[in-house]
Write a protein that holds these residues in place. Structure first.
Motif, PDB file in Angstrom:
ATOM      1  N   GLU A 231      26.843 -18.526   3.183  1.00 10.01           N
ATOM      2  CA  GLU A 231      26.655 -17.161   3.672  1.00 10.01           C
ATOM      3  C   GLU A 231      25.445 -17.056   4.598  1.00 10.01           C
ATOM      4  O   GLU A 231      24.455 -17.779   4.437  1.00 10.01           O
ATOM      5  N   THR A 232      25.538 -16.133   5.535  1.00  9.81           N
ATOM      6  CA  THR A 232      24.420 -15.803   6.415  1.00  9.81           C
ATOM      7  C   THR A 232      24.312 -14.287   6.487  1.00  9.81           C
ATOM      8  O   THR A 232      25.306 -13.599   6.717  1.00  9.81           O
ATOM      9  N   ARG A 233      23.121 -13.770   6.241  1.00  8.94           N
ATOM     10  CA  ARG A 233      22.903 -12.327   6.378  1.00  8.94           C
ATOM     11  C   ARG A 233      21.861 -12.122   7.471  1.00  8.94           C
ATOM     12  O   ARG A 233      20.691 -12.464   7.320  1.00  8.94           O
ATOM     13  N   ARG A 234      22.312 -11.580   8.575  1.00  5.61           N
ATOM     14  CA  ARG A 234      21.465 -11.490   9.771  1.00  5.61           C
ATOM     15  C   ARG A 234      20.685 -10.181   9.801  1.00  5.61           C
ATOM     16  O   ARG A 234      21.180  -9.135   9.390  1.00  5.61           O
ATOM     17  N   VAL A 235      19.474 -10.267  10.314  1.00  3.78           N
ATOM     18  CA  VAL A 235      18.692  -9.078  10.621  1.00  3.78           C
ATOM     19  C   VAL A 235      19.412  -8.297  11.715  1.00  3.78           C
ATOM     20  O   VAL A 235      20.060  -8.879  12.596  1.00  3.78           O
TER      21      VAL A 235
ATOM     22  N   GLU B  88      32.951 -13.091  -5.628  1.00  3.61           N
ATOM     23  CA  GLU B  88      33.391 -12.550  -4.335  1.00  3.61           C
ATOM     24  C   GLU B  88      33.173 -11.037  -4.294  1.00  3.61           C
ATOM     25  O   GLU B  88      32.957 -10.393  -5.312  1.00  3.61           O
ATOM     26  N   GLY B  89      33.241 -10.489  -3.084  1.00  5.42           N
ATOM     27  CA  GLY B  89      33.186  -9.036  -2.934  1.00  5.42           C
ATOM     28  C   GLY B  89      31.829  -8.432  -3.224  1.00  5.42           C
ATOM     29  O   GLY B  89      31.735  -7.331  -3.774  1.00  5.42           O
ATOM     30  N   VAL B  90      30.761  -9.135  -2.842  1.00  2.00           N
ATOM     31  CA  VAL B  90      29.399  -8.650  -3.054  1.00  2.00           C
ATOM     32  C   VAL B  90      28.948  -7.868  -1.826  1.00  2.00           C
ATOM     33  O   VAL B  90      29.222  -8.277  -0.691  1.00  2.00           O
TER      34      VAL B  90
ATOM     35  N   TRP C  19      17.740 -13.276  -5.573  1.00  2.49           N
ATOM     36  CA  TRP C  19      18.691 -12.777  -6.563  1.00  2.49           C
ATOM     37  C   TRP C  19      18.894 -11.274  -6.415  1.00  2.49           C
ATOM     38  O   TRP C  19      18.036 -10.562  -5.903  1.00  2.49           O
ATOM     39  N   VAL C  20      20.040 -10.803  -6.889  1.00  2.00           N
ATOM     40  CA  VAL C  20      20.336  -9.378  -6.903  1.00  2.00           C
ATOM     41  C   VAL C  20      21.190  -9.079  -8.129  1.00  2.00           C
ATOM     42  O   VAL C  20      22.002  -9.904  -8.555  1.00  2.00           O
ATOM     43  N   VAL C  21      20.970  -7.909  -8.709  1.00  2.00           N
ATOM     44  CA  VAL C  21      21.834  -7.423  -9.778  1.00  2.00           C
ATOM     45  C   VAL C  21      22.889  -6.529  -9.125  1.00  2.00           C
ATOM     46  O   VAL C  21      22.564  -5.692  -8.270  1.00  2.00           O
ATOM     47  N   VAL C  22      24.154  -6.730  -9.497  1.00  2.00           N
ATOM     48  CA  VAL C  22      25.235  -5.913  -8.932  1.00  2.00           C
ATOM     49  C   VAL C  22      25.978  -5.198 -10.040  1.00  2.00           C
ATOM     50  O   VAL C  22      25.981  -5.630 -11.192  1.00  2.00           O
ATOM     51  N   ASN C  23      26.629  -4.088  -9.661  1.00  2.48           N
ATOM     52  CA  ASN C  23      27.424  -3.322 -10.625  1.00  2.48           C
ATOM     53  C   ASN C  23      28.858  -3.855 -10.673  1.00  2.48           C
ATOM     54  O   ASN C  23      29.172  -4.888 -10.071  1.00  2.48           O
ATOM     55  N   SER C  24      29.732  -3.129 -11.354  1.00  2.86           N
ATOM     56  CA  SER C  24      31.105  -3.602 -11.547  1.00  2.86           C
ATOM     57  C   SER C  24      31.888  -3.690 -10.248  1.00  2.86           C
ATOM     58  O   SER C  24      32.907  -4.384 -10.177  1.00  2.86           O
ATOM     59  N   LYS C  25      31.408  -3.018  -9.200  1.00  4.55           N
ATOM     60  CA  LYS C  25      32.070  -3.065  -7.892  1.00  4.55           C
ATOM     61  C   LYS C  25      31.437  -4.095  -6.966  1.00  4.55           C
ATOM     62  O   LYS C  25      31.832  -4.204  -5.801  1.00  4.55           O
ATOM     63  N   GLY C  26      30.465  -4.840  -7.466  1.00  4.07           N
ATOM     64  CA  GLY C  26      29.800  -5.853  -6.657  1.00  4.07           C
ATOM     65  C   GLY C  26      28.723  -5.318  -5.744  1.00  4.07           C
ATOM     66  O   GLY C  26      28.218  -6.044  -4.884  1.00  4.07           O
ATOM     67  N   ARG C  27      28.346  -4.057  -5.940  1.00  8.44           N
ATOM     68  CA  ARG C  27      27.323  -3.447  -5.086  1.00  8.44           C
ATOM     69  C   ARG C  27      25.941  -3.636  -5.690  1.00  8.44           C
ATOM     70  O   ARG C  27      25.759  -3.561  -6.905  1.00  8.44           O
TER      71      ARG C  27
ATOM     72  N   TRP D 182      26.011  -5.612   4.594  1.00 11.00           N
ATOM     73  CA  TRP D 182      26.507  -6.976   4.427  1.00 11.00           C
ATOM     74  C   TRP D 182      27.473  -7.078   3.259  1.00 11.00           C
ATOM     75  O   TRP D 182      27.279  -6.443   2.212  1.00 11.00           O
ATOM     76  N   SER D 183      28.498  -7.882   3.433  1.00  6.72           N
ATOM     77  CA  SER D 183      29.378  -8.204   2.315  1.00  6.72           C
ATOM     78  C   SER D 183      29.739  -9.675   2.393  1.00  6.72           C
ATOM     79  O   SER D 183      29.815 -10.265   3.481  1.00  6.72           O
ATOM     80  N   GLY D 184      29.955 -10.280   1.234  1.00  5.70           N
ATOM     81  CA  GLY D 184      30.275 -11.696   1.184  1.00  5.70           C
ATOM     82  C   GLY D 184      30.365 -12.165  -0.247  1.00  5.70           C
ATOM     83  O   GLY D 184      30.625 -11.377  -1.160  1.00  5.70           O
ATOM     84  N   SER D 185      30.125 -13.452  -0.449  1.00  2.00           N
ATOM     85  CA  SER D 185      30.151 -14.013  -1.795  1.00  2.00           C
ATOM     86  C   SER D 185      28.746 -14.444  -2.190  1.00  2.00           C
ATOM     87  O   SER D 185      27.859 -14.587  -1.344  1.00  2.00           O
ATOM     88  N   ALA D 186      28.549 -14.641  -3.504  1.00  2.00           N
ATOM     89  CA  ALA D 186      27.254 -15.078  -4.007  1.00  2.00           C
ATOM     90  C   ALA D 186      27.471 -15.950  -5.237  1.00  2.00           C
ATOM     91  O   ALA D 186      28.554 -15.948  -5.834  1.00  2.00           O
ATOM     92  N   LEU D 187      26.440 -16.689  -5.606  1.00  2.00           N
ATOM     93  CA  LEU D 187      26.499 -17.535  -6.786  1.00  2.00           C
ATOM     94  C   LEU D 187      26.268 -16.685  -8.038  1.00  2.00           C
ATOM     95  O   LEU D 187      25.326 -15.893  -8.081  1.00  2.00           O
ATOM     96  N   ASP D 188      27.113 -16.846  -9.032  1.00  2.00           N
ATOM     97  CA  ASP D 188      27.048 -16.041 -10.254  1.00  2.00           C
ATOM     98  C   ASP D 188      26.238 -16.785 -11.306  1.00  2.00           C
ATOM     99  O   ASP D 188      26.543 -17.937 -11.644  1.00  2.00           O
ATOM    100  N   GLU D 189      25.220 -16.133 -11.849  1.00  2.00           N
ATOM    101  CA  GLU D 189      24.345 -16.780 -12.824  1.00  2.00           C
ATOM    102  C   GLU D 189      24.915 -16.787 -14.250  1.00  2.00           C
ATOM    103  O   GLU D 189      24.235 -17.215 -15.189  1.00  2.00           O
ATOM    104  N   GLY D 190      26.148 -16.322 -14.422  1.00  2.00           N
ATOM    105  CA  GLY D 190      26.823 -16.527 -15.692  1.00  2.00           C
ATOM    106  C   GLY D 190      26.837 -15.347 -16.638  1.00  2.00           C
ATOM    107  O   GLY D 190      26.224 -14.301 -16.402  1.00  2.00           O
ATOM    108  N   ASP D 191      27.549 -15.551 -17.763  1.00  2.00           N
ATOM    109  CA  ASP D 191      27.812 -14.453 -18.695  1.00  2.00           C
ATOM    110  C   ASP D 191      26.584 -14.039 -19.494  1.00  2.00           C
ATOM    111  O   ASP D 191      26.444 -12.871 -19.853  1.00  2.00           O
ATOM    112  N   GLU D 192      25.695 -14.987 -19.815  1.00  2.00           N
ATOM    113  CA  GLU D 192      24.507 -14.621 -20.580  1.00  2.00           C
ATOM    114  C   GLU D 192      23.618 -13.661 -19.783  1.00  2.00           C
ATOM    115  O   GLU D 192      23.141 -12.640 -20.304  1.00  2.00           O
TER     116      GLU D 192
END
Length: 302
Positions: free
Chosen positions: A145-149, A105-107, A41-49, A112-122
């Protein structure tokens, strides 16, 4: 194989949410991206970073808990399985371990950039309130998605939301050597390793080119350059100058490997990769056998 072990596994740590607190385990299953659940998991800001302690040190105080049976080989979550998240001043947050349906989208995480599963509004509201800025909690989407070393260091390996490599190995003796130089010793959580070993000489892990743990072969591919996070006290999220100020004196690129690259960086720990991970398990107490060493720091990658 070496006749006797060079060290043994003292501790195993995983960090389910990037830059949040780790979980210490007596044994941990491995997956194709490292230890199962590590940086899933990762926490992202309003820009998806990605948000990390470098900018949001309060993440150091976020505790995470997984079901005890989540660390059994082959375990699969059900509707009653949760990632439980706690932080000072916040109500407990429970996130279902079942796959979420929403896609973000836009993570981006470093290169790396791509899409991720969103854990929702709560979950989004929880982290938004805690960090004081719009935030969302995302899960790596292994199906799409694949994130390569970085292939310049290790071709053919993958991670989820780790900074770059599946495993970080540090020795207790290296930490002890550093603490002998510090006025106030620091705990190992400043360095966020996956595998802490003991029984070897300080910093001998730097020169481990190939090691075996429980019949798994690990390759040392890059010394770990350290960012701001080791200066952040993981108990109160307050940053200071140490231990980096001291590390510069004896663990900088300039000291370890004079040359054009990495002169201003400090190094602590060795990033490693491993083949044939799926379905395997590593346990505290497992012996560590050194198969090959680098002859000097000049042979290592930084």
């Amino acid at each position: 194989m070496a006749e006797s072990a060079a060290a043994k596994v003292k501790s195993i740590f995983i960090y389910p949410i990037k830059s949040c607190r780790g979980i210490s385990l007596s044994e941990a299953p491995l997956s194709s991206t490292g230890f199962r659940w590590d940086r899933q998991w990762v926490v992202v800001n309003s820009k998806g970073r990605a948000c990390t302690q470098r900018v949001d040190p309060k993440l150091a105080l976020v505790e995470v808990e997984l079901p005890q049976n989540a660390f059994a080989v082959g375990w699969k979550p059900n509707k009653g399985s949760y990632l439980v998240i706690r932080a000072p001043g916040m109500d407990e947050l429970k996130v279902s371990l079942c796959r979420p349906s929403q896609i973000c989208e836009g993570v981006s995480v470093w290169e790396w950039s791509g899409s991720a599963l969103d854990e929702g509004d709560e979950a989004s509201k929880w982290f938004t309130n805690y960090l004081g800025k719009p935030s969302r909690l995302l899960r790596f989407n292994e199906e799409s998605e694949t994130r390569r070393v970085d292939p310049n260091y290790a071709s053919g390996f993958r991670v989820m939301f780790s900074d770059g490599y599946p495993f970080l190995v540090v020795s207790q003796e290296s930490l002890d050597s550093l603490n002998e130089r510090l006025q106030e010793p620091v705990p190992i959580n400043r360095f966020r390793p996956n595998i802490l070993v003991d029984g070897c000489e300080p910093f001998s892990e730097d020169l481990w080119k190939e090691i075996k743990i429980e019949n798994l072969t690990f390759h040392g591919v890059k010394l770990c350059s350290r960012c701001k996070i080791p200066t952040i006290n993981q108990e109160n999220a307050v940053a200071a100058s140490e231990p980096t100020e001291t590390l510069v004196k004896f663990r900088s690129g300039k000291v370890l490997r004079p040359g054009p690259k990495g002169q201003g960086m400090v190094f602590f720990g060795h990033n490693m990769v491993c083949h044939d991970l799926h379905g395997k398990m590593i346990k505290v107490g497992d012996p560590v056998f050194v198969i090959k060493n680098f002859s000097s720091y000049d042979e290592t990658s930084i």
